[in-house]
Every structure is written in C-alpha cells, then in structure tokens.
Design a protein around this motif. Structure first.
Motif, PDB file in Angstrom:
ATOM      1  N   VAL A  16      -2.250   3.259   6.829  1.00 31.34           N
ATOM      2  CA  VAL A  16      -2.192   1.828   7.165  1.00 31.34           C
ATOM      3  C   VAL A  16      -1.995   1.642   8.670  1.00 31.34           C
ATOM      4  CG1 VAL A  16      -0.942  -0.343   6.822  1.00 31.34           C
ATOM      5  CG2 VAL A  16      -1.247   1.233   4.900  1.00 31.34           C
TER       6      VAL A  16
ATOM      7  N   ASP B 267      -5.111   7.375   2.507  1.00 30.64           N
ATOM      8  CA  ASP B 267      -5.029   5.910   2.576  1.00 30.64           C
ATOM      9  C   ASP B 267      -3.926   5.419   3.523  1.00 30.64           C
ATOM     10  OD1 ASP B 267      -7.197   5.585   0.878  1.00 30.64           O
ATOM     11  OD2 ASP B 267      -5.969   5.432  -0.928  1.00 30.64           O
TER      12      ASP B 267
ATOM     13  N   ASP C 255      -7.969   2.376  -6.018  1.00 28.63           N
ATOM     14  CA  ASP C 255      -7.874   1.070  -6.680  1.00 28.63           C
ATOM     15  C   ASP C 255      -8.680   1.060  -7.977  1.00 28.63           C
ATOM     16  OD1 ASP C 255      -6.466   0.417  -4.459  1.00 28.63           O
ATOM     17  OD2 ASP C 255      -7.675  -1.313  -3.896  1.00 28.63           O
TER      18      ASP C 255
ATOM     19  N   THR D 251       0.822  -1.208   0.000  1.00 29.71           N
ATOM     20  CA  THR D 251       0.000   0.000   0.000  1.00 29.71           C
ATOM     21  C   THR D 251       0.858   1.260   0.000  1.00 29.71           C
ATOM     22  OG1 THR D 251      -1.724  -1.154   1.251  1.00 29.71           O
ATOM     23  CG2 THR D 251      -1.800   1.266   1.246  1.00 29.71           C
TER      24      THR D 251
ATOM     25  N   HIS E 164     -11.043  -0.124   2.200  1.00 32.49           N
ATOM     26  CA  HIS E 164     -10.067  -1.079   1.683  1.00 32.49           C
ATOM     27  C   HIS E 164     -10.329  -2.498   2.185  1.00 32.49           C
ATOM     28  CE1 HIS E 164      -7.715   2.478   0.558  1.00 32.49           C
ATOM     29  NE2 HIS E 164      -8.065   2.951   1.743  1.00 32.49           N
TER      30      HIS E 164
ATOM     31  N   HIS F 240      -6.008  -3.778   3.705  1.00 32.57           N
ATOM     32  CA  HIS F 240      -5.291  -3.260   4.865  1.00 32.57           C
ATOM     33  C   HIS F 240      -6.253  -2.499   5.758  1.00 32.57           C
ATOM     34  CE1 HIS F 240      -5.143   0.362   2.249  1.00 32.57           C
ATOM     35  NE2 HIS F 240      -5.155   1.026   3.391  1.00 32.57           N
TER      36      HIS F 240
ATOM     37  N   CYS G  61      -2.724   3.506  -5.240  1.00 30.84           N
ATOM     38  CA  CYS G  61      -2.871   3.025  -3.868  1.00 30.84           C
ATOM     39  C   CYS G  61      -2.018   1.784  -3.611  1.00 30.84           C
ATOM     40  CB  CYS G  61      -4.348   2.719  -3.593  1.00 30.84           C
ATOM     41  SG  CYS G  61      -4.716   2.371  -1.869  1.00 30.84           S
ATOM     42  N   HIS G  62      -1.707   1.038  -4.662  1.00 26.34           N
ATOM     43  CA  HIS G  62      -0.955  -0.214  -4.501  1.00 26.34           C
ATOM     44  C   HIS G  62       0.006  -0.433  -5.654  1.00 26.34           C
ATOM     45  CE1 HIS G  62      -3.518  -1.592  -1.212  1.00 26.34           C
ATOM     46  NE2 HIS G  62      -4.574  -1.266  -1.931  1.00 26.34           N
TER      47      HIS G  62
END
Length: 309
Positions: free
Chosen positions: A56, A54, A184, A37, A94, A97, A225-226
């Motif tokens: 974590v 975003d 995403d 992430t 999400h 995560h 985002c990833h």
C-alpha cells in the motif's frame, strides 16, 4: 470434476507441507485500516528469502498528498528480520488502494510480478482514461507476467500461481507452501465474496474460480487481501482456512449453486458505491505503481472521466 493439473499440483504441494516437506512459509501481516488492506511479507526462515504481497502507498485524495508510512513499516520489518526480497507480488490491479511496489523495489530489490491478464485491464482502462499511444498496454511496466500454473521459489519454498478471474480478468492467487493468498476472490467466511461489476468482472467466472480454490486441502491457510468487519464482529481478521470457507462462507459455501450466487452477486453489486480511491488507484496500479508521466513542469496529474448526462 474435470481434470485441472494446476490445482492438483497446488493440492499436492499443500499436502506435502502439511506432512513436513517442504517447510511452511512464515507469514507476517500488516493491516492498513484506511484502505482495509492486508499486506503480507512471506518468507523462508531458513534461507531468509522473501516476497511481499499487495503493498500500500498512502494517498490522501482531497489534498493529493502521498506518503510511504505503510511501506516504511514493511521495510523496517524486512531489514530487522534480515530478509532478502526476491518478489513483489500483486494479486491484481487494485481499485481501492495504490501500490507501493516501485518504492519497495527501490529500497529492497526484487522483481515486480502480476498475472498476464493485466494486459486486458490495461486495454480497458487505457481507453477509459484516454491514455493515448504512449501508454504501453503490454504489461511491460512489470518485471514478470505469470500464467496459470507458473512456479516461483521463495528460498526453498515453492509458489504456484493460479489464475482466478471474476473480480477482474487478471486476478491471481499465490499458493506458497501451505498458504493461499487469494486476493479479492473471497473475504472472511462471515463477510462473503468480492464484487464482480468492474469492467471485465464476471460473477460466473468468480464462482468457478472460488470453487477451484476450494479444492485445496481443508487445512490450507487462507490469507485475504481485505477485511471490512462483518456485522457483529468488532475486530479485523484476515486469515482463515479453506475448510472454513467451504463450509461457512455466507456467499459461497458448498451448498450455494452457480445461479444462486450469480443472482445474489448481481443484485448486491447494483447497490454498492464505487471504491473511494478507484480513479487514482487504477491509473497508478495499471502502471505497476507509477504515477502517469509528469507534465513539463514536473507535476503528475490523475484524470477524472466525466460522463455527460
């Protein structure tokens, strides 16, 4: 092409920044390799106002242990840079995560923000996890719910929210100055697109959401985002341009039509395993990053739905 005043407004904003007015935001990325992430601190260098996108919350599923190692790194950066956080933004609820938003809010302030369609996600997963009537399904766990075209400010830098459903019903992209934080919807051009098989996901809606984003100017900075490292790539990467997405995205370049994409995405999604943290992540993230209410002994528990054969 049909009229879309909100994407046109976003295009005008990006072009303005590229021409020098207003100034571009500063973007600092933090990559969390255990969940692949990318979290961002986006700031206005002149006013020192900032947003976090975003975040974590570290979670070890086998032991149930949590930590704020990743969040503390963000906090250290924000404090050292002398930033004031106005917004803690989520692009969606999400599935891979847990959000550290409440902890960041406690430490740094700011309002917790997500798209208004989070209420749809809460409705679906409130039933999946048999949450009962005590679980509010009205988005009240968040400070602000945004609709398509809503605007915020990070210091003197404008933010336009765009509703981009498909991966989930509630996905939002945030166009901040000349930078697009697209959650995403797409990954790096060599990796493709997000899955669309979660409850409420829709490959056709995802296709149209991406085509909408691709109307942004070529030089728009695009932050993902990833990243999962495409084959033959040895490094994680989370920044690209809209030109690269439009011309080279392996799933969604401009020569791919809607039916081709839907067929590919449907077949591909059928082969994918569920995200490792989906059960705890959804239960926490639909609550704005909070655990379910504790039992009488103070312990919080996460549910695991079991389907009988």
């Amino acid at each position: 092409m049909s009229e879309d005043t909100n994407i046109e407004k976003a295009c005008k904003q990006v072009n303005g920044v590229l021409a020098g007015d207003p100034r571009a935001p500063h973007v600092k990325a933090f990559f969390h390799e255990p969940t692949f992430t990318a979290t961002y601190v986006v700031s206005d260098d002149q006013t020192k106002r900032a947003a976090i996108i975003d975040s974590v919350w570290d979670f070890d599923q086998p032991s149930g242990r949590t930590s704020f190692e990743a969040a503390d790194e963000l906090i250290g950066y924000v404090r050292e840079a002398g930033l004031n956080v106005d917004w803690i933004l989520e692009t969606h609820a999400h599935a891979d995560h847990l959000s550290a938003a409440p902890y960041l809010q406690e430490q740094l302030g700011g309002e917790l923000v997500i798209g208004r369609e989070i209420v749809t996600v809460q409705g679906v997963f409130g039933k999946v996890f048999n949450e009962g009537t005590e679980f509010e399904r009205d988005g009240s766990q968040f400070d602000r719910l945004l609709e398509d075209g809503d605007e915020l400010m990070i210091g003197d830098i404008p933010l336009i929210a765009l509703h981009v459903p498909g991966h989930t019903p509630a996905d939002m992209a945030y166009i901040i100055g000349d930078a697009a934080f697209i959650g995403d919807t797409m990954f790096m051009p060599d990796y493709g697109s997000a899955r669309a098989d979660f409850p409420g996901g829709d490959a056709r809606k995802l296709y149209h959401s991406v085509r909408r984003l691709m109307r942004l100017p070529d030089k728009t900075r695009v932050f993902l985002c990833h990243d999962y490292k495409a084959p033959n790539r040895t490094e994680f990467v989370w920044e690209t341009t809209m030109l690269a997405q439009r011309t080279a995205n392996v799933h969604l370049h401009e020569d791919v039509d809607e039916d081709q994409f839907v067929e590919m995405r449907t077949q591909r999604d059928a082969t994918l395993e569920m995200p490792r943290l989906i059960l705890p992540a959804i239960q926490v993230n639909m609550r704005g990053g909070h655990l379910p209410p504790p039992e009488s002994d103070g312990t919080s528990y996460l549910k695991v739905p079991v389907n009988k054969l």
